[in-house]
Motif scaffolding. Structure first.
Motif, PDB file in Angstrom:
ATOM      1  N   UNK A 150      62.390  58.091  34.403  1.00  0.00           N
ATOM      2  CA  UNK A 150      61.086  57.454  34.222  1.00  0.00           C
ATOM      3  C   UNK A 150      60.147  57.735  35.391  1.00  0.00           C
ATOM      4  N   UNK A 151      58.867  57.707  35.095  1.00  0.00           N
ATOM      5  CA  UNK A 151      57.849  57.864  36.136  1.00  0.00           C
ATOM      6  C   UNK A 151      57.053  56.568  36.201  1.00  0.00           C
ATOM      7  N   UNK A 152      57.111  55.936  37.359  1.00  0.00           N
ATOM      8  CA  UNK A 152      56.450  54.651  37.558  1.00  0.00           C
ATOM      9  C   UNK A 152      55.270  54.808  38.513  1.00  0.00           C
ATOM     10  N   UNK A 153      54.138  54.248  38.117  1.00  0.00           N
ATOM     11  CA  UNK A 153      52.945  54.258  38.962  1.00  0.00           C
ATOM     12  C   UNK A 153      52.577  52.809  39.268  1.00  0.00           C
ATOM     13  N   UNK A 154      52.339  52.531  40.527  1.00  0.00           N
ATOM     14  CA  UNK A 154      51.885  51.215  40.962  1.00  0.00           C
ATOM     15  C   UNK A 154      50.567  51.376  41.705  1.00  0.00           C
ATOM     16  N   UNK A 155      49.616  50.506  41.409  1.00  0.00           N
ATOM     17  CA  UNK A 155      48.407  50.453  42.212  1.00  0.00           C
ATOM     18  C   UNK A 155      48.284  49.011  42.708  1.00  0.00           C
ATOM     19  N   UNK A 156      48.396  48.850  44.016  1.00  0.00           N
ATOM     20  CA  UNK A 156      48.460  47.535  44.645  1.00  0.00           C
ATOM     21  C   UNK A 156      47.164  47.230  45.394  1.00  0.00           C
ATOM     22  N   UNK A 157      46.734  46.012  45.283  1.00  0.00           N
ATOM     23  CA  UNK A 157      45.489  45.559  45.917  1.00  0.00           C
ATOM     24  C   UNK A 157      45.802  44.445  46.904  1.00  0.00           C
ATOM     25  N   UNK A 158      44.974  44.309  47.921  1.00  0.00           N
ATOM     26  CA  UNK A 158      45.117  43.169  48.829  1.00  0.00           C
ATOM     27  C   UNK A 158      45.357  41.914  47.990  1.00  0.00           C
ATOM     28  N   UNK A 159      46.508  41.253  48.136  1.00  0.00           N
ATOM     29  CA  UNK A 159      46.853  40.150  47.229  1.00  0.00           C
ATOM     30  C   UNK A 159      45.879  38.984  47.261  1.00  0.00           C
ATOM     31  N   UNK A 160      45.234  38.771  48.396  1.00  0.00           N
ATOM     32  CA  UNK A 160      44.244  37.700  48.482  1.00  0.00           C
ATOM     33  C   UNK A 160      43.056  37.998  47.586  1.00  0.00           C
ATOM     34  N   UNK A 161      42.515  39.216  47.669  1.00  0.00           N
ATOM     35  CA  UNK A 161      41.393  39.616  46.822  1.00  0.00           C
ATOM     36  C   UNK A 161      41.814  39.675  45.354  1.00  0.00           C
ATOM     37  N   UNK A 162      43.021  40.145  45.120  1.00  0.00           N
ATOM     38  CA  UNK A 162      43.513  40.249  43.744  1.00  0.00           C
ATOM     39  C   UNK A 162      43.538  38.891  43.050  1.00  0.00           C
ATOM     40  N   UNK A 163      44.006  37.872  43.768  1.00  0.00           N
ATOM     41  CA  UNK A 163      44.130  36.554  43.161  1.00  0.00           C
ATOM     42  C   UNK A 163      42.772  35.975  42.788  1.00  0.00           C
ATOM     43  N   UNK A 164      41.757  36.200  43.631  1.00  0.00           N
ATOM     44  CA  UNK A 164      40.425  35.671  43.320  1.00  0.00           C
ATOM     45  C   UNK A 164      39.871  36.329  42.050  1.00  0.00           C
ATOM     46  N   UNK A 165      40.026  37.637  41.932  1.00  0.00           N
ATOM     47  CA  UNK A 165      39.575  38.337  40.716  1.00  0.00           C
ATOM     48  C   UNK A 165      40.328  37.824  39.498  1.00  0.00           C
ATOM     49  N   UNK A 166      41.613  37.600  39.660  1.00  0.00           N
ATOM     50  CA  UNK A 166      42.440  37.120  38.565  1.00  0.00           C
ATOM     51  C   UNK A 166      42.019  35.723  38.137  1.00  0.00           C
ATOM     52  N   UNK A 167      41.724  34.883  39.094  1.00  0.00           N
ATOM     53  CA  UNK A 167      41.292  33.513  38.816  1.00  0.00           C
ATOM     54  C   UNK A 167      40.005  33.504  38.005  1.00  0.00           C
ATOM     55  N   UNK A 168      39.048  34.319  38.410  1.00  0.00           N
ATOM     56  CA  UNK A 168      37.772  34.397  37.689  1.00  0.00           C
ATOM     57  C   UNK A 168      37.994  34.947  36.279  1.00  0.00           C
ATOM     58  N   UNK A 169      38.817  35.976  36.155  1.00  0.00           N
ATOM     59  CA  UNK A 169      39.099  36.560  34.839  1.00  0.00           C
ATOM     60  C   UNK A 169      39.742  35.539  33.905  1.00  0.00           C
ATOM     61  N   UNK A 170      40.605  34.682  34.453  1.00  0.00           N
ATOM     62  CA  UNK A 170      41.331  33.712  33.639  1.00  0.00           C
ATOM     63  C   UNK A 170      40.517  32.454  33.343  1.00  0.00           C
ATOM     64  N   UNK A 171      39.238  32.446  33.731  1.00  0.00           N
ATOM     65  CA  UNK A 171      38.359  31.338  33.374  1.00  0.00           C
ATOM     66  C   UNK A 171      37.923  30.457  34.522  1.00  0.00           C
ATOM     67  N   UNK A 172      38.303  30.781  35.759  1.00  0.00           N
ATOM     68  CA  UNK A 172      37.868  29.996  36.915  1.00  0.00           C
ATOM     69  C   UNK A 172      36.353  30.023  37.063  1.00  0.00           C
ATOM     70  N   UNK A 173      35.787  28.911  37.503  1.00  0.00           N
ATOM     71  CA  UNK A 173      34.326  28.785  37.465  1.00  0.00           C
ATOM     72  C   UNK A 173      33.611  28.927  38.801  1.00  0.00           C
ATOM     73  N   UNK A 174      34.305  28.706  39.925  1.00  0.00           N
ATOM     74  CA  UNK A 174      33.596  28.751  41.200  1.00  0.00           C
ATOM     75  C   UNK A 174      34.570  28.977  42.352  1.00  0.00           C
ATOM     76  N   UNK A 175      34.002  29.380  43.506  1.00  0.00           N
ATOM     77  CA  UNK A 175      34.806  29.575  44.711  1.00  0.00           C
ATOM     78  C   UNK A 175      35.397  28.247  45.184  1.00  0.00           C
TER      79      UNK A 175
END
Length: 402
Positions: free
Chosen positions: A231-256
């Motif tokens: 198998x060929x596996x590709x991972x693209x990793x982002x600063x986990x702090x920034x990743x979580x904020x983007x994820x929160x907004x995508x999942x319906x979070x409303x504000x900082x």
């Protein structure tokens, strides 16, 4: 007249014998004869040959009941065809010989790190095909959720078995089978870009080999090791702090401000769990995840990376950073195409690299940056996992210091 009839009968006998030989040969080529899934009293299947570059896992078939996902270890690994670049095999289905294929590559993760953009640029290549029954031709969710009977949102649904997984790539299989190079080699490929596959192990209690255990002995990497040879596996990793904020907004979070409240609470939930349980038990738990307001556990990359490297060698992975991809997409795309052994010209690579970034979150732009106090909290929580990851990969860039 009788002589002619005898000659005709002899000719038909020869033709029928030849046809029988061809059919028998084709059936032998149909090398993936999936065994019926055994009951819990069934005998274990013989261990399959493991590629010398990989780690032998020695997981045995135990069979599955109505409370568990199908036991993939009760079926033989497909014997992939040597004249196909993509892992494909012939199987008898409804009395006919059909070509079956599974992905050549998996863009494993991680969520909100640019996987949609990277998957789009990979599929832009003329030799790469998408998935016909996946979200956006990209995500099957089979390995992390659907095989356990979960929707992407973890709601219950009928489970998807391995045959169901194959059907997601049936259109690609047809194209792959029909397309050859002048030498007769089938060089087209297909892939799966489900970013949850890397770090969402919450279905582990439904794997038959884990029945009755407090912590898993079999996870997604073990299942994939049984199915794939190279198998060929590709991972693209982002600063986990920034990743979580983007994820929160995508999942319906409303504000900082709401994000800060959720993070403060979720860190407490995880840390309370880790006082009495292992890190793995807390990060792989569906019960704990359902108490969280964010998917904070997905950013603990090193814990999941260690699980994958217990089963697959480091060379099976191409690991990128989102920040580098954003800064120089052409260089990252070149690395991906080379890894997947795709032919390209520099002009064509430039044209694909210059396409506008896919799926930019307008909602996040409106919400503005996270609060500085939230960043401090998350950087502190993730620090040990970043240090561990940088040590595993021997690469200080994964400390995300700049």
């Amino acid at each position: 007249m009788r002589v002619k009839l005898r000659k005709w009968a002899l000719l038909m006998l020869v033709l029928c014998t030849s046809l029988l030989f061809v059919v028998q040969h084709a059936l032998r080529a149909a090398s993936f004869h999936t065994r019926k899934y055994m009951s819990s009293q069934g005998n274990a299947s013989e261990s399959m040959r493991i590629n010398k570059k990989s780690v032998k896992t020695d997981v045995r078939c135990v069979g599955a009941d109505q409370h568990h996902a199908e036991d993939l270890f009760c079926m033989e690994r497909p014997k992939y065809l040597p004249n196909f670049k993509n892992p494909c095999w012939y199987a008898v289905e409804d009395g006919k010989l059909r070509l079956k294929c599974v992905p050549y590559y998996h863009l494993l993760g991680v969520c909100k790190s640019g996987t949609t953009d990277l998957a789009f640029r990979i599929r832009a290549h003329k030799d790469v095909l998408g998935c016909n029954s996946c979200i956006g031709e990209k995500e099957s969710f089979y390995w992390c959720r659907r095989r356990y009977g979960y929707e992407w949102s973890m709601q219950q649904r009928p489970p998807c078995n391995f045959t169901c997984f194959q059907q997601m790539f049936s259109v690609a299989a047809q194209r792959i089978g029909q397309t050859t190079t002048p030498t007769g080699y089938h060089n087209m490929i297909t892939g799966d870009a489900t970013p949850s596959d890397f770090s969402d192990f919450r279905g582990w209690p439904q794997i038959p080999q884990n029945a009755g255990l407090e912590k898993p002995v079999v996870l997604t990497p073990h299942l994939m090791r049984h199915v794939y040879t190279d198998p060929k596996f590709i991972l693209i990793l982002r600063n986990p702090t920034e990743r979580l904020y983007s994820d929160f907004i995508m999942m319906g979070g409303s504000s900082a401000a709401d994000f800060h409240k959720a993070v403060s609470r979720d860190i407490q939930v995880e840390e309370n769990c880790m006082k009495n349980h292992t890190v793995e038990q807390c990060l792989y738990s569906l019960d704990i995840a359902q108490r969280l307001q964010t998917r904070i556990f997905l950013g603990c990359y090193s814990v999941f990376m260690r699980e994958w490297l217990k089963v697959f060698p480091r060379g099976q992975f191409l690991i990128l950073r989102t920040e580098d991809h954003d800064q120089d997409p052409k260089a990252r795309l070149r690395a991906v195409y080379n890894y997947l052994k795709l032919n390209y010209t520099e002009d064509w690579l430039s044209s694909i690299a210059n396409v506008s970034h896919q799926r930019v979150s307008e909602k996040k732009l409106k919400q503005g940056p996270m609060l500085e106090k939230t960043r401090v909290l998350l950087d502190n929580f993730y620090s040990r996992y970043k240090n561990d990851l940088a040590d595993i990969l021997q690469d200080k860039r994964f400390l995300w210091l700049t």
